[in-house]
Design a protein around this motif. Structure first.
Motif, PDB file in Angstrom:
ATOM      1  N   UNK A 141       0.847  -1.186   0.000  1.00 47.99           N
ATOM      2  CA  UNK A 141       0.000   0.000   0.000  1.00 47.99           C
ATOM      3  C   UNK A 141       0.885   1.239   0.000  1.00 47.99           C
ATOM      4  N   UNK A 142       0.285   2.393  -0.163  1.00 49.10           N
ATOM      5  CA  UNK A 142       0.965   3.669  -0.062  1.00 49.10           C
ATOM      6  C   UNK A 142       0.248   4.533   0.970  1.00 49.10           C
ATOM      7  N   UNK A 143       1.044   5.165   1.817  1.00 49.82           N
ATOM      8  CA  UNK A 143       0.494   5.946   2.919  1.00 49.82           C
ATOM      9  C   UNK A 143       0.904   7.400   2.745  1.00 49.82           C
ATOM     10  N   UNK A 144      -0.048   8.280   2.912  1.00 53.01           N
ATOM     11  CA  UNK A 144       0.224   9.718   2.875  1.00 53.01           C
ATOM     12  C   UNK A 144       0.024  10.294   4.273  1.00 53.01           C
ATOM     13  N   UNK A 145       1.021  11.058   4.745  1.00 49.74           N
ATOM     14  CA  UNK A 145       0.944  11.697   6.046  1.00 49.74           C
ATOM     15  C   UNK A 145       1.179  13.189   5.874  1.00 49.74           C
ATOM     16  N   UNK A 146       0.712  13.970   6.814  1.00 49.76           N
ATOM     17  CA  UNK A 146       1.089  15.377   6.838  1.00 49.76           C
ATOM     18  C   UNK A 146       1.218  15.855   8.274  1.00 49.76           C
ATOM     19  N   UNK A 147       1.894  16.943   8.429  1.00 50.53           N
ATOM     20  CA  UNK A 147       2.112  17.515   9.743  1.00 50.53           C
ATOM     21  C   UNK A 147       2.566  18.954   9.613  1.00 50.53           C
ATOM     22  N   UNK A 148       2.933  19.555  10.728  1.00 49.20           N
ATOM     23  CA  UNK A 148       3.360  20.947  10.750  1.00 49.20           C
ATOM     24  C   UNK A 148       4.795  21.016  11.273  1.00 49.20           C
ATOM     25  N   UNK A 149       5.529  21.934  10.711  1.00 47.45           N
ATOM     26  CA  UNK A 149       6.888  22.182  11.193  1.00 47.45           C
ATOM     27  C   UNK A 149       7.093  23.683  11.317  1.00 47.45           C
ATOM     28  N   UNK A 150       8.258  24.064  11.850  1.00 43.31           N
ATOM     29  CA  UNK A 150       8.536  25.490  12.003  1.00 43.31           C
ATOM     30  C   UNK A 150       8.620  26.200  10.668  1.00 43.31           C
ATOM     31  N   UNK A 151       8.926  25.421   9.604  1.00 51.67           N
ATOM     32  CA  UNK A 151       9.067  26.029   8.291  1.00 51.67           C
ATOM     33  C   UNK A 151       7.797  25.936   7.449  1.00 51.67           C
ATOM     34  N   UNK A 152       6.765  25.294   7.984  1.00 48.20           N
ATOM     35  CA  UNK A 152       5.521  25.212   7.230  1.00 48.20           C
ATOM     36  C   UNK A 152       4.946  23.803   7.226  1.00 48.20           C
ATOM     37  N   UNK A 153       3.947  23.596   6.372  1.00 50.46           N
ATOM     38  CA  UNK A 153       3.285  22.303   6.284  1.00 50.46           C
ATOM     39  C   UNK A 153       4.200  21.280   5.639  1.00 50.46           C
ATOM     40  N   UNK A 154       4.110  20.063   6.133  1.00 49.01           N
ATOM     41  CA  UNK A 154       4.971  18.985   5.692  1.00 49.01           C
ATOM     42  C   UNK A 154       4.117  17.846   5.160  1.00 49.01           C
ATOM     43  N   UNK A 155       4.399  17.359   3.946  1.00 48.43           N
ATOM     44  CA  UNK A 155       3.704  16.208   3.367  1.00 48.43           C
ATOM     45  C   UNK A 155       4.703  15.071   3.189  1.00 48.43           C
ATOM     46  N   UNK A 156       4.286  13.863   3.561  1.00 43.24           N
ATOM     47  CA  UNK A 156       5.143  12.681   3.458  1.00 43.24           C
ATOM     48  C   UNK A 156       4.372  11.585   2.738  1.00 43.24           C
ATOM     49  N   UNK A 157       4.976  10.985   1.737  1.00 44.72           N
ATOM     50  CA  UNK A 157       4.392   9.838   1.040  1.00 44.72           C
ATOM     51  C   UNK A 157       5.332   8.646   1.221  1.00 44.72           C
ATOM     52  N   UNK A 158       4.759   7.498   1.614  1.00 41.36           N
ATOM     53  CA  UNK A 158       5.559   6.308   1.905  1.00 41.36           C
ATOM     54  C   UNK A 158       4.950   5.107   1.202  1.00 41.36           C
ATOM     55  N   UNK A 159       5.767   4.345   0.501  1.00 41.28           N
ATOM     56  CA  UNK A 159       5.340   3.059  -0.038  1.00 41.28           C
ATOM     57  C   UNK A 159       5.662   1.983   0.995  1.00 41.28           C
ATOM     58  N   UNK A 160       4.691   1.115   1.235  1.00 41.29           N
ATOM     59  CA  UNK A 160       4.842   0.134   2.305  1.00 41.29           C
ATOM     60  C   UNK A 160       4.577  -1.263   1.773  1.00 41.29           C
TER      61      UNK A 160
END
Length: 499
Positions: A141-160
């Motif tokens: 599967x593929x998982x998409x995550x997001x979060x916040x950092x001091x520099x702005x919004x962060x998007x992460x995509x991971x193949x699992x």
């Protein structure tokens, strides 16, 4: 045959022969198991934002165990503010990764908060069966995550790619269960995107963190998927309502057998009353012939269900014990029959004219005093049925007088079909032999009544019997398998349904 009896018969149809170790065998190919697992994941993970069991409000969703307010996010969460990667955490501000300062290259990791899973791509599922153990499961599967950092919004995509060894067990209630024995996760194609841009060294660092962290968090996805499949496996031991009069419970009689090609489940049946308690139907002498094994499963077949000759015999035995095969026939009930009067009978048996010069109405009472015997041979099912037919003259004031009692040894050919996942049986008369048991009008040649008895069977008795059998016996449901329109094979002592 009273109409209300039909539903009562369904309660009785599945009463088990107490001496039999099993009533039926259900065999499932690995394709069925794989489809069930994939279907459970589709139900739990709709396209787009993760939803259902694994989605919003669920295990992986916002507010769930692994979501924003869970161990992955939120204040104090594993990846949230104050957590492992959060501000004040081991790898956050003032932590190991915070030593480079707020404006350093690692400031994104330092300020990472609210990491959550927002999307799970529908997985590809494959499995192989492990003989005597269970299954080896592979899920991509593929998982998409997001979060916040001091520099702005962060998007992460991971193949699992998740691999798991799953053992088949039975719990204390007798339900089959798939339990994860080991689980490994391989991550690949990790992509990190920061709206303001991100230096490659931070990409690599965060990828390394995720490689160490996410495997321990994504294996629970397998447990969730197996939980959904286990819910379907539990339907085997579920109560099947049969109107207002009772219910049937299918039970797994032993730990299912796992081979390299299929999963085989032995089943028994239990009939219960609405008010509680089991219906006890002693079925006579113990059956000494074991249920034969199922034939090899064709490549195109996704499942097989074998019903023993003892199971089918119990169906007919219960019908007989409940009086469902008994039938009283009077003039006008069946237009296909000639009028049931002493005049009609006298045209066949002259002694009746002498005894009843004035016409009298007749009542024909057909009873089945013994349990029918079912025989299954290659490509043929036969039911041996012994019945009695009593001709009764009706006098004024409903006074009844028996004229004669006949014994009928009938051989019926049985045909089987499945509709709405119910086994339906229909019978036709192959042959019948008559004998005279008693007579108040003197002896006579019973062969004179063969034509009349044949017409009674064709126009009245067998249609009534088929009406009851045609209501159908609900078949066990496992992983939502439906045997409607299944291919049916009759072999020695076994009825085989292939879907």
């Amino acid at each position: 045959m009273p109409p209300a009896l039909g539903m009562a018969l369904l309660c009785a149809l599945l009463a088990p022969a107490l001496s039999q170790p099993r009533d039926a065998v259900l065999r499932l190919s690995k394709g069925v198991l794989s489809d069930a697992l994939a279907g459970s994941l589709r139900d739990g993970i709709p396209a787009g934002d993760a939803g259902g069991t694994l989605g919003q409000g669920g295990l992986l969703g916002d507010g769930g165990l692994l979501g924003t307010a869970g161990i992955l996010g939120g204040p104090g969460g594993l990846l949230g503010r104050g957590g492992l990667l959060g501000n004040g955490g081991l790898l956050g501000g003032s932590g190991l990764l915070g030593v480079l300062g707020e404006g350093g290259l690692l400031s994104t990791v330092q300020g990472l908060t609210g990491l959550r899973i927002v999307e799970l791509t529908l997985p590809r599922v494959s499995l192989r069966l492990l003989p005597g153990v269970g299954v080896h499961l592979n899920l991509y599967t593929r998982v998409a995550l997001n979060g916040k950092s001091l520099l702005g919004l962060l998007d992460i995509a991971v193949e699992v790619n998740v691999t798991a060894k799953v053992r088949l067990t039975m719990d204390g209630m007798g339900y089959p269960r798939l339990v994860t024995e080991s689980c490994d996760t391989l991550l690949g194609g990790i992509k990190v995107r920061l709206l303001r841009g991100l230096l490659p060294v931070v990409d690599n660092l965060l990828a390394g963190v995720l490689n160490r962290l996410l495997p321990n968090l994504l294996c629970p996805v397998v447990d969730v998927a197996l939980g959904l499949v286990n819910d379907q496996l539990g339907l085997v031991n579920s109560l099947v309502p049969l109107g207002l009069l009772g219910s049937v419970q299918y039970t797994v009689s032993s730990l299912p057998l796992v081979t390299g090609h299929f999963l085989e489940v032995d089943l028994n049946t239990v009939v219960g009353r609405v008010a509680g308690g089991l219906v006890d139907y002693p079925l006579g002498q113990p059956e000494t012939v074991p249920m034969p094994p199922l034939p090899p499963m064709a490549d195109a077949s996704s499942s097989q269900l074998g019903l023993s000759v003892s199971f089918l015999s119990s169906v007919l035995s219960i019908l007989q014990r409940e009086g469902a095969l008994d039938l009283d026939i009077s003039t006008g009930m069946f237009p296909e029959l000639p009028p049931l009067t002493t005049s009609t009978l006298g045209a066949l048996v002259p002694a009746v004219f002498k005894a009843y010069p004035e016409p009298r109405e007749l009542l024909l009472k057909i009873a089945v005093p013994e349990a029918p015997v079912v025989t299954l041979k290659k490509n043929k099912g036969v039911i041996q049925l012994t019945a009695t037919a009593e001709l009764v003259a009706i006098h004024p004031h409903d006074v009844q007088e028996s004229l004669c009692l006949l014994n009928i040894d009938a051989s019926l050919v049985a045909q089987f079909s499945v509709e709405d996942n119910k086994l339906k049986i229909s019978v036709t008369l192959e042959k019948a032999e008559l004998s005279l048991v008693s007579s108040s009008i003197g002896g006579f040649d019973v062969s004179l009544l063969e034509g009349l008895v044949g017409r009674v069977f064709d126009a009245a008795f067998l249609p009534a019997m088929n009406s009851v059998l045609g209501r159908g016996v609900p078949l066990p449901r496992l992983l939502n398998i439906d045997f409607t329109d299944a291919d049916i094979d009759v072999i020695e002592d076994l009825l085989v349904l292939s879907a």
